[in-house]
Design an enzyme around this catalytic site. Structure first.
Site, PDB file in Angstrom:
ATOM      1  N   CYS A  84       0.979  -1.205  -0.235  1.00 22.95           N
ATOM      2  CA  CYS A  84       0.084   0.001  -0.042  1.00 22.95           C
ATOM      3  C   CYS A  84       0.888   1.330  -0.034  1.00 22.95           C
ATOM      4  O   CYS A  84       1.638   1.378  -1.237  1.00 22.95           O
ATOM      5  CB  CYS A  84      -0.836   0.090   1.150  1.00 22.95           C
ATOM      6  SG  CYS A  84      -2.176   1.142   1.078  1.00 22.95           S
ATOM      7  N   HIS A 142      -3.921  -4.843  -0.309  1.00 20.36           N
ATOM      8  CA  HIS A 142      -3.725  -5.333   0.866  1.00 20.36           C
ATOM      9  C   HIS A 142      -3.792  -6.987   0.596  1.00 20.36           C
ATOM     10  O   HIS A 142      -4.919  -7.340   0.570  1.00 20.36           O
ATOM     11  CB  HIS A 142      -4.555  -4.878   1.909  1.00 20.36           C
ATOM     12  CG  HIS A 142      -4.297  -3.477   2.190  1.00 20.36           C
ATOM     13  ND1 HIS A 142      -3.203  -3.193   3.261  1.00 20.36           N
ATOM     14  CD2 HIS A 142      -4.502  -2.286   1.813  1.00 20.36           C
ATOM     15  CE1 HIS A 142      -3.440  -1.942   3.388  1.00 20.36           C
ATOM     16  NE2 HIS A 142      -4.160  -1.246   2.502  1.00 20.36           N
ATOM     17  N   GLU A 187      -3.017  -9.050   2.655  1.00 17.55           N
ATOM     18  CA  GLU A 187      -3.312  -9.612   3.865  1.00 17.55           C
ATOM     19  C   GLU A 187      -4.782  -9.308   4.091  1.00 17.55           C
ATOM     20  O   GLU A 187      -5.360 -10.029   5.199  1.00 17.55           O
ATOM     21  CB  GLU A 187      -2.396  -9.116   5.074  1.00 17.55           C
ATOM     22  CG  GLU A 187      -2.732  -7.660   5.565  1.00 17.55           C
ATOM     23  CD  GLU A 187      -1.965  -6.865   4.450  1.00 17.55           C
ATOM     24  OE1 GLU A 187      -1.248  -7.099   3.620  1.00 17.55           O
ATOM     25  OE2 GLU A 187      -2.207  -5.290   4.375  1.00 17.55           O
TER      26      GLU A 187
END
Lengths: 302, 222
Positions: free
Chosen positions: B82, B195, B197
């Site tokens: 990011c 992202h 994750e």
């Protein structure tokens, strides 16, 4: 490859002028102490079970994000919320927004450290709008969601309420939405307290007022049930995301509780009584996303 | 022996979820702002959400810029996520001009206010968006190796990257008619705007592939 140039692509001519991107479907979990609860108009809470089970179930079944709202908030059992967040964050890999009773930058920091990706603020933001500026500066705009709980007045205006729809502020919601955007909020979560938990449908007029007043994404909440109305919230209301509770919880309860070891955790006596939850039709994420797809509304497929 | 991954903590971003994702794929990850640990790491992750200028200031105040640049020179795997990807670039126009780490030549610019139909562009882009291959060879020698073209990843950002060289574009995406670099690659550096994750099983695959690369120094399908 040329980047950055606005591609002059012919957009299909449809009435869907409001749709910007892929609409997000966000199960909302209201939490009281260790339990997932659900009320009507944010009141009259009924215990449904352990939030962790529901969160995992929604994650595995195509939720785009999750919202946790501590509905008792602030006063007690704050630790149990942190535990729920960190247990959940270990198992789910989608964005998690946490709200309820967050008053200070330190409160925000703590829930972010516990595993939240975003926080939602209502009461704190209204009592001290400066916190929006400070928090978005410190944690990034996209981390700060401002929750607006709206109640329609007899004259047709909408006022913002705090403390789960209990206390009136006299603040008109559109003006407030514009202000929170200016102060750096990354997103607005607009709740119709009038519709919340009733299954009477999203308040399209309210959503439209907010979404056309700001340029940040708007999450619509309160009243989801009827498929035609869900579609309207996006196409006419201009919602970028939908927060949905009742229709998902009631549909998944039986599945989740039958899979859990401790049966006494959920409201089994209620379930076993075979009663229905008023007029609310049960639904699931897949059904909602199929509905969107059938209506050419883009979303992340399951 | 498990590989030591250091997640750079400079006060920004949800490093908790990055740490969780690392542990999920069996990486021995640590969150630290100690420059000494950075050089000793087998792999480094630069996270971040928020403002570009603030992030660079924070890296500077914590004496982290030199150690990060030195780490990259070692050739060991480096992942920017990011804002952590955007910081790799030469400069950003966010709130005035700011200099970045200059590891990937190019700049960071804001999404436009209006699209080609004069409609307001919602910023930040907060949504699941699709990623596409720029060069299949680059894609296949990156942690995206077994990710299918058009896979949805979770994005949250107001600014996007324009790498100077097409060779550095690993994937591209489109928002409101703007095509932008959603992942970049250069030597041992990988940067992702989205992202991983927070992108469910497909995002975790990226962590798993990167983890394999840390151990075997080659991207291959497992």
């Amino acid at each position: 490859m040329e980047l950055g140039r606005i591609l002059n692509r012919k957009q299909p001519r449809t009435n869907q002028k409001s749709i910007v991107g892929n609409v997000r479907i966000i199960p909302r979990l209201d939490i009281k102490g260790p339990n997932l609860v659900k009320g009507i108009h944010l009141e009259g809470l009924r215990v449904l079970g352990k939030p962790e089970y529901f969160a995992k179930y929604y994650y595995e079944n195509g939720a785009d994000e999750l919202i946790f709202q501590d509905v008792v908030a602030s006063l007690y059992e704050r630790n149990s919320l942190h535990e729920i967040i960190s247990r959940t964050a270990r198992e789910i890999y989608i964005p998690l927004t946490v709200g309820g009773g967050l008053r200070t930058l330190d409160d925000i920091k703590e829930v972010l450290r516990a595993g939240a990706d975003k926080v939602s603020l209502n009461t704190a933001a209204i009592k001290n709008p400066q916190i929006i500026k400070d928090a978005s500066r410190k944690f990034g705009s996209s981390t700060i969601v401002i929750a607006i709980e709206a109640i329609k007045q007899p004259d047709g205006e909408y006022f913002a309420f705090i403390d789960n729809g209990r206390e009136e502020t006299g603040i008109e919601v559109v003006k407030w939405a514009e202000q929170v955007e200016e102060f750096g909020a990354g997103e607005i979560l607009i709740t119709s307290v009038d519709r919340e938990g009733t299954g009477e449908g999203f308040d399209i007029e309210l959503i439209k007022k907010i979404s056309s007043a700001v340029k940040i994404p708007v999450i619509a909440h309160g009243g989801a049930a009827d498929p035609c109305n869900i579609k309207k919230a996006i196409i006419e209301g201009g919602a970028d995301a939908l927060a949905i509770a009742s229709i998902f919880h009631y549909a998944s309860m039986t599945k989740i509780l039958s899979g859990s070891k401790s049966k006494e955790e959920g409201n089994m006596s209620f379930l076993q009584s075979g009663r229905k939850f008023g007029i609310i039709e049960h639904s699931d994420i897949k059904k909602v996303k199929t509905l969107l797809k059938e209506n050419s509304i883009p979303c992340r497929p399951i | 022996m498990s590989s030591k991954v250091v997640i750079v903590d400079y006060g920004l971003g949800n490093i908790f979820s990055i740490n969780q994702a690392c542990k999920h794929v069996g990486l021995d990850s640590t969150i630290t702002s100690d420059p000494k640990h950075i050089l000793n790491a087998d792999a480094l992750i630069l996270p971040g959400v928020g403002a570009f200028g603030d992030a660079m200031n924070s890296l500077r105040e914590n004496n982290l810029i030199e150690p990060i640049l030195d780490f990259v020179k070692t050739g060991k795997p480096f992942l920017g996520i990011c804002l952590g990807m955007q910081l790799l670039f030469t400069e950003s126009e966010e709130f005035g001009e700011h200099k970045g780490l200059n590891l990937v030549p190019g700049k960071i610019v804001r999404f436009p206010e209006f699209n080609s139909n004069s409609k307001v562009v919602r910023v930040p882009q907060i949504q699941w968006n699709q990623i596409y291959k720029n060069d299949p060879l680059v894609w296949n020698s990156s942690p995206l190796i077994d990710i299918e073209e058009g896979t949805y990843m979770h994005f949250v950002h107001s600014y996007y990257a324009i790498p100077q060289s097409n060779d550095n574009i690993l994937s591209y995406s489109e928002y409101e008619g703007v095509r932008y670099a959603s992942a970049v690659a250069k030597d041992n550096i990988v940067g992702v705007q989205f992202h991983p994750e927070k992108s469910a099983d497909q995002g975790l695959k990226i962590y798993r592939n990167w983890s394999n690369y840390i151990k075997n120094k080659v991207y291959r399908l497992c």
